[in-house]
Motif scaffolding. Structure first.
Motif, PDB file in Angstrom:
ATOM      1  N   SER B 177       2.435  18.386  13.396  1.00  0.00           N
ATOM      2  CA  SER B 177       2.135  18.278  14.727  1.00  0.00           C
ATOM      3  C   SER B 177       2.624  19.307  15.388  1.00  0.00           C
ATOM      4  O   SER B 177       2.310  19.417  16.833  1.00  0.00           O
ATOM      5  N   GLU B 178       2.864  20.364  14.781  1.00  0.00           N
ATOM      6  CA  GLU B 178       3.447  21.578  15.567  1.00  0.00           C
ATOM      7  C   GLU B 178       2.501  22.670  15.314  1.00  0.00           C
ATOM      8  O   GLU B 178       1.826  22.604  14.235  1.00  0.00           O
ATOM      9  N   GLY B 179       2.310  23.662  16.213  1.00  0.00           N
ATOM     10  CA  GLY B 179       1.454  24.744  16.130  1.00  0.00           C
ATOM     11  C   GLY B 179       0.078  24.343  16.689  1.00  0.00           C
ATOM     12  O   GLY B 179      -0.044  23.518  17.078  1.00  0.00           O
ATOM     13  N   ALA B 180      -0.845  25.217  16.082  1.00  0.00           N
ATOM     14  CA  ALA B 180      -2.257  25.089  16.225  1.00  0.00           C
ATOM     15  C   ALA B 180      -2.630  23.693  15.407  1.00  0.00           C
ATOM     16  O   ALA B 180      -2.242  23.375  14.589  1.00  0.00           O
ATOM     17  N   LYS B 181      -3.624  22.989  16.421  1.00  0.00           N
ATOM     18  CA  LYS B 181      -3.768  21.533  16.035  1.00  0.00           C
ATOM     19  C   LYS B 181      -4.566  21.645  14.638  1.00  0.00           C
ATOM     20  O   LYS B 181      -4.552  20.561  13.761  1.00  0.00           O
ATOM     21  N   GLN B 182      -5.378  22.805  14.345  1.00  0.00           N
ATOM     22  CA  GLN B 182      -6.318  22.801  13.337  1.00  0.00           C
ATOM     23  C   GLN B 182      -5.230  23.035  11.768  1.00  0.00           C
ATOM     24  O   GLN B 182      -5.641  22.843  10.979  1.00  0.00           O
ATOM     25  N   ALA B 183      -4.255  23.685  12.204  1.00  0.00           N
ATOM     26  CA  ALA B 183      -3.120  24.145  10.947  1.00  0.00           C
ATOM     27  C   ALA B 183      -2.576  22.726  10.605  1.00  0.00           C
ATOM     28  O   ALA B 183      -1.555  22.982   9.797  1.00  0.00           O
ATOM     29  N   GLY B 184      -2.636  21.633  11.175  1.00  0.00           N
ATOM     30  CA  GLY B 184      -1.632  20.549  10.809  1.00  0.00           C
ATOM     31  C   GLY B 184      -2.517  19.427   9.979  1.00  0.00           C
ATOM     32  O   GLY B 184      -2.146  18.346   9.982  1.00  0.00           O
ATOM     33  N   ILE B 185      -3.692  19.832   9.557  1.00  0.00           N
ATOM     34  CA  ILE B 185      -4.492  18.701   9.132  1.00  0.00           C
ATOM     35  C   ILE B 185      -4.678  18.895   7.572  1.00  0.00           C
ATOM     36  O   ILE B 185      -4.763  19.822   6.996  1.00  0.00           O
ATOM     37  N   THR B 186      -4.577  17.589   7.069  1.00  0.00           N
ATOM     38  CA  THR B 186      -4.797  17.690   5.469  1.00  0.00           C
ATOM     39  C   THR B 186      -5.908  16.671   5.372  1.00  0.00           C
ATOM     40  O   THR B 186      -6.273  15.752   6.018  1.00  0.00           O
ATOM     41  N   PHE B 187      -6.604  17.100   4.152  1.00  0.00           N
ATOM     42  CA  PHE B 187      -7.810  16.386   3.539  1.00  0.00           C
ATOM     43  C   PHE B 187      -7.495  15.687   2.112  1.00  0.00           C
ATOM     44  O   PHE B 187      -7.216  16.229   1.209  1.00  0.00           O
ATOM     45  N   LEU B 188      -7.983  14.145   2.382  1.00  0.00           N
ATOM     46  CA  LEU B 188      -7.323  13.474   1.545  1.00  0.00           C
ATOM     47  C   LEU B 188      -8.650  12.533   0.919  1.00  0.00           C
ATOM     48  O   LEU B 188      -9.789  12.212   1.634  1.00  0.00           O
ATOM     49  N   LEU B 189      -8.547  12.106  -0.295  1.00  0.00           N
ATOM     50  CA  LEU B 189      -9.757  11.118  -0.904  1.00  0.00           C
ATOM     51  C   LEU B 189      -9.047   9.683  -0.883  1.00  0.00           C
ATOM     52  O   LEU B 189      -7.946   9.667  -1.703  1.00  0.00           O
ATOM     53  N   MET B 190      -9.370   8.833  -0.067  1.00  0.00           N
ATOM     54  CA  MET B 190      -8.894   7.630  -0.323  1.00  0.00           C
ATOM     55  C   MET B 190      -9.483   6.400  -0.707  1.00  0.00           C
ATOM     56  O   MET B 190     -10.487   6.453  -0.538  1.00  0.00           O
ATOM     57  N   ASP B 191      -8.798   5.511  -1.427  1.00  0.00           N
ATOM     58  CA  ASP B 191      -9.478   4.254  -2.034  1.00  0.00           C
ATOM     59  C   ASP B 191      -9.769   3.383  -1.000  1.00  0.00           C
ATOM     60  O   ASP B 191      -8.825   2.988  -0.231  1.00  0.00           O
ATOM     61  N   MET B 192     -10.972   2.940  -0.719  1.00  0.00           N
ATOM     62  CA  MET B 192     -11.154   2.130   0.093  1.00  0.00           C
ATOM     63  C   MET B 192     -10.654   0.569  -0.014  1.00  0.00           C
ATOM     64  O   MET B 192     -10.431  -0.336   0.898  1.00  0.00           O
ATOM     65  N   LYS B 193     -10.266   0.188  -1.087  1.00  0.00           N
ATOM     66  CA  LYS B 193      -9.616  -1.194  -1.527  1.00  0.00           C
ATOM     67  C   LYS B 193      -8.162  -0.931  -1.600  1.00  0.00           C
ATOM     68  O   LYS B 193      -7.609  -1.984  -1.995  1.00  0.00           O
ATOM     69  N   ALA B 194      -7.572   0.278  -1.129  1.00  0.00           N
ATOM     70  CA  ALA B 194      -6.363   0.415  -1.211  1.00  0.00           C
ATOM     71  C   ALA B 194      -5.558  -0.794  -0.041  1.00  0.00           C
ATOM     72  O   ALA B 194      -6.391  -1.137   0.638  1.00  0.00           O
ATOM     73  N   LYS B 195      -4.179  -1.072  -0.522  1.00  0.00           N
ATOM     74  CA  LYS B 195      -3.721  -1.923   0.457  1.00  0.00           C
ATOM     75  C   LYS B 195      -3.381  -1.186   1.850  1.00  0.00           C
ATOM     76  O   LYS B 195      -3.007  -0.208   1.994  1.00  0.00           O
ATOM     77  N   GLY B 196      -3.814  -2.015   2.982  1.00  0.00           N
ATOM     78  CA  GLY B 196      -3.623  -1.471   4.444  1.00  0.00           C
ATOM     79  C   GLY B 196      -4.663  -1.020   4.913  1.00  0.00           C
ATOM     80  O   GLY B 196      -4.947  -0.644   6.055  1.00  0.00           O
ATOM     81  N   VAL B 197      -5.807  -1.097   4.159  1.00  0.00           N
ATOM     82  CA  VAL B 197      -7.208  -0.655   4.750  1.00  0.00           C
ATOM     83  C   VAL B 197      -7.836  -1.736   5.418  1.00  0.00           C
ATOM     84  O   VAL B 197      -8.297  -2.730   4.559  1.00  0.00           O
ATOM     85  N   THR B 198      -8.117  -1.590   6.687  1.00  0.00           N
ATOM     86  CA  THR B 198      -9.069  -2.599   7.249  1.00  0.00           C
ATOM     87  C   THR B 198     -10.232  -2.272   7.831  1.00  0.00           C
ATOM     88  O   THR B 198     -10.301  -1.159   8.705  1.00  0.00           O
ATOM     89  N   VAL B 199     -11.509  -2.602   7.534  1.00  0.00           N
ATOM     90  CA  VAL B 199     -12.657  -2.017   8.007  1.00  0.00           C
ATOM     91  C   VAL B 199     -13.672  -3.239   8.983  1.00  0.00           C
ATOM     92  O   VAL B 199     -13.522  -4.465   8.420  1.00  0.00           O
TER      93      VAL B 199
END
Lengths: 339, 395
Positions: B177-199
């Protein structure tokens, strides 16, 4: 084969963007020296044999600088000379026209009556630069002929136009006998020449409009970048940015359509007319907005804004008004979905 | 074989294949469908196209049906539009966004695991936008905390297209959350059936449920599912977003050209064939639709010649979206009161002839994928080079 981009480069070098409304006679001479008048003439007849997109390219560049030389009419009449199978000494006419002898034509609908013995009475409105023309081309139903402007019975009267970048004249012809060798064609061949002239005019005015529109938008954006109010350049205000962006986007679409149609030999006159609708409409919008965005300076005679606006307004009227072309396009597509 | 002859032969081949394989009468079938049935129909059509070799022409040539030049892709999409086939919506994120992300930025394991599954029908969605991060995407807040071999995700995503049917998600999260906002972002591949995902599908104004909200509560994503380095996800997202440049808008513009038939039909149905005002407005629309086709063509032709100027894509997009709105408004005018009566909508098409629905759907193009206003800023600031406002305004 000459590439369109080469023509465009040559034209923009010969007529630089910062020299608007170049002096007419010098511009005409330069255009002739550049070989532009040879573009629509076939190679067999000693011309360059370039398609209508080549003429459109040059005319677009002339629109950009508010060109004053009568290239729209000259390119059309030289093209007609190339089709003039019945004209005595056709080759001589072509050579002189390519070298800079100006043959004019009327840009608005003429009233024509050709009586027995080929006696012509005609009112020919909106003939560009008739003062420098040797002849004007008259195209009526079933015939197409040259009339010398210094003949007895021919009067040439200049119109006082709002658009100061072009000069238009009204020509009247009374009791003039057309010499047999002065007919370019008769019958179906003449009708074909007339149709080509009308279509060519629509394309020419559209191309001129796109050039004018691009130059006028660019001039306006440059002004907004330099003019400062409220401690910042006007260009920084999003309200103004979005207006300019919308104009740029609409211009881009109009350009894409025109160049697609200019390069498509199968495009009908109505298809060219649709391209004129978008081209002339965006020129009018840009020129209209240019004055508003320039503020008070845009209302002064010393600034160039009004020159673009007046040319845009004239272009709306030349080659058929936009409502005519909209209706024809509507009818054409309606008929194409006939089931 | 010359290039032209090659393309003509490809065109014949695609046309013949479509005559035999394109779903017949799909519009009627789609009109009565539930959304879940629509999703299944989309899966079936995608598999048919995969078998025919026309689903992924833009993929590299080692994939069946891949390795097509841009000119060949254009032919395929023109024929799909000409034959008025259903568009591929459900697989769009998978075959374009996910594929391009993996191919350009994924590691070998990720490519080997996921690319084949996309062809088998694995469906992906995008978890980019958030309630507080729309046009200003880089301000996203969905948080990921590294705990050993996993990232633990908490936050909310929105406008995820077809997420209710997705197996995997391209997810952007904040890891710093520090510095330029673009510099604190990470790209993940998430399983939609993972626990805790509500659509939760969003009910749209025209009755569609094309978009979803996604709530993420302590969702665990293994570190090996990260694309690129931690905090370097913004650059990966650019690869995702630039995966599709021009073909869709070319296809859609030609579909709209074909759909002018519907406007012509309305003109006849209401006896307006000689109504000069209507004919003029129709002619104006025709010119505008043709200009949208012309500018999409020009954009693609430029790309084939290696020319791509900043802002060109924005001009193409805003042209299409504006003309689409004009198209639906003329249909509404002609249709009269009848169009104010609610009819069942056809999922997955923008020119259905259900004019209120088409009108409402047209906002998908003026708002989604970079709003009309964002595109205007790009045109003004990057093409016309009008000065940017200074950053740092705070209330």
């Amino acid at each position: 084969m000459i590439e369109l981009s080469e023509l465009q480069d040559a034209a923009s070098k010969a007529f630089p963007a910062d020299q608007l409304r170049p002096e007419r006679d010098a511009a005409w001479q330069l255009a002739a020296e550049m070989g532009w008048l040879m573009m629509p003439v076939s190679e067999e007849a000693g011309g360059l044999g370039l398609g209508r997109d080549a003429s459109a390219t040059v005319l677009c560049e002339m629109g950009r600088v508010l060109g004053t030389a009568p290239l729209i009419s000259a390119l059309l009449t030289v093209q007609a000379l190339g089709e003039a199978s019945e004209l005595t000494d056709q080759q001589g006419w072509i050579e002189r026209a390519c070298a800079g002898e100006y043959i004019a034509m009327n840009l608005d609908r003429a009233t024509i009556s050709l009586g027995a013995g080929d006696v012509l009475d005609a009112t020919l409105p909106a003939v560009p630069d008739a003062d420098m023309a040797s002849h004007t081309l008259v195209f009526g139903p079933e015939f197409c002929a040259l009339v010398p402007l210094d003949a007895p019975g021919v009067t040439v009267t200049e119109r006082h136009m709002w658009d100061e970048s072009r000069r238009l004249f009204d020509v009247t012809v009374a009791d003039h006998t057309i010499e047999p060798g002065m007919f370019l064609a008769k019958g179906a061949a003449a009708t074909a020449i007339g149709d080509a002239l009308r279509t060519g005019l629509v394309l020419a005015v559209a191309a001129d409009s796109l050039g004018g529109a691009a130059a006028c938008l660019s001039m306006t954006v440059e002004y907004l970048k330099t003019r400062r109010q409220f401690d910042r350049p006007l260009a920084m205000f999003q309200a103004l940015k979005h207006r300019c962006a919308d104009l740029k986007i609409e211009l881009g679409a109009a350009e894409a359509l025109l160049w697609a149609r200019a390069g498509d030999e199968a495009a009908t006159t109505t298809d060219i007319g649709s391209a004129k609708v978008l081209a002339c409409d965006i020129f009018r919008k840009i020129a209209e907005e240019a004055i508003q965005l320039h503020g008070g300076i845009g209302l002064t005679d010393e600034h160039m804004c009004h020159l673009f606006m007046k040319r845009a307004m004239l272009n709306l009227q030349l080659g058929g008004d936009l409502d005519v072309w909209r209706e024809r396009a509507g009818r054409q597509v309606l008929a194409s979905f006939a089931d | 074989m010359s290039d032209d002859a090659h393309l003509i032969s490809l065109r014949d081949e695609v046309r013949t294949w479509l005559e035999a394989n394109a779903p017949k009468g799909w519009r009627d079938a789609y009109a009565g469908m539930t959304h879940a049935e629509f999703a299944q129909a989309q899966r079936d059509w995608f598999q048919t196209l995969v078998r025919g070799g026309y689903a992924i022409p833009h993929w590299p040539k080692e994939w069946p049906g891949g390795g097509r030049s841009l000119a060949e892709q254009k032919v395929i999409y023109e024929e799909l539009a000409q034959a008025d086939c259903p568009r591929l919506l459900l697989s769009f994120v998978s075959t374009y966004h996910a594929a391009s992300t993996l191919m350009e930025c994924g590691n070998d394991t990720q490519k080997a695991r996921y690319l084949p599954r996309i062809l088998e029908g694995e469906t992906w969605c995008q978890g980019f936008s958030e309630p507080g991060a729309g046009s200003d995407l880089a301000s996203l807040k969905c948080k990921a905390e590294r705990r050993g071999d996993v990232y633990v995700i908490n936050g909310q995503k929105v406008w995820s297209t077809m997420a209710q049917y997705a197996d995997k998600c391209l997810l952007l999260v904040r890891t710093n959350s520090e510095g330029a906002k673009q510099a604190g972002i990470t790209f993940l591949l998430m399983d939609m059936k993972a626990k805790g995902v509500t659509v939760k599908p969003i009910n749209q104004i025209q009755g569609d449920q094309e978009f979803c909200e996604m709530f993420l509560d302590d969702v665990e994503v293994p570190v090996e599912e990260r694309v690129g380095e931690e905090n370097a996800g913004w650059a990966v997202a650019q690869a995702t977003l630039s995966s599709e440049r021009g073909l869709t808008l070319m296809e859609l513009s030609y579909r709209m050209r074909g759909a002018l038939r519907r406007v012509a039909g309305l003109i006849r149905q209401h006896g307006r064939e000689n109504d000069q005002g209507i004919l003029r407005d129709f002619g104006q629309l025709v010119a505008r639709v043709d200009s949208a086709c012309a500018i999409a063509d020009q954009f693609l032709l430029n790309r084939m010649n290696g020319i791509e100027r900043v802002g060109d894509a924005s001009v193409v997009k805003n042209t299409y979206s504006r003309v689409l709105r004009e198209y639906s408004l003329l249909g509404l005018r002609l249709g009269g009161l009848e169009e104010q009566t609610r009819h069942a909508i056809t999922y997955g098409d923008l020119n259905t002839g259900n004019w209120m629905a088409d009108f409402m759907n047209s906002y998908a193009w003026t708002i989604a994928g970079g709003s009309e206003e964002v595109q205007r800023n790009i045109v003004a600031e990057r093409m016309l080079e009008m000065q940017r406002e200074p950053k740092g305004w705070a209330a």
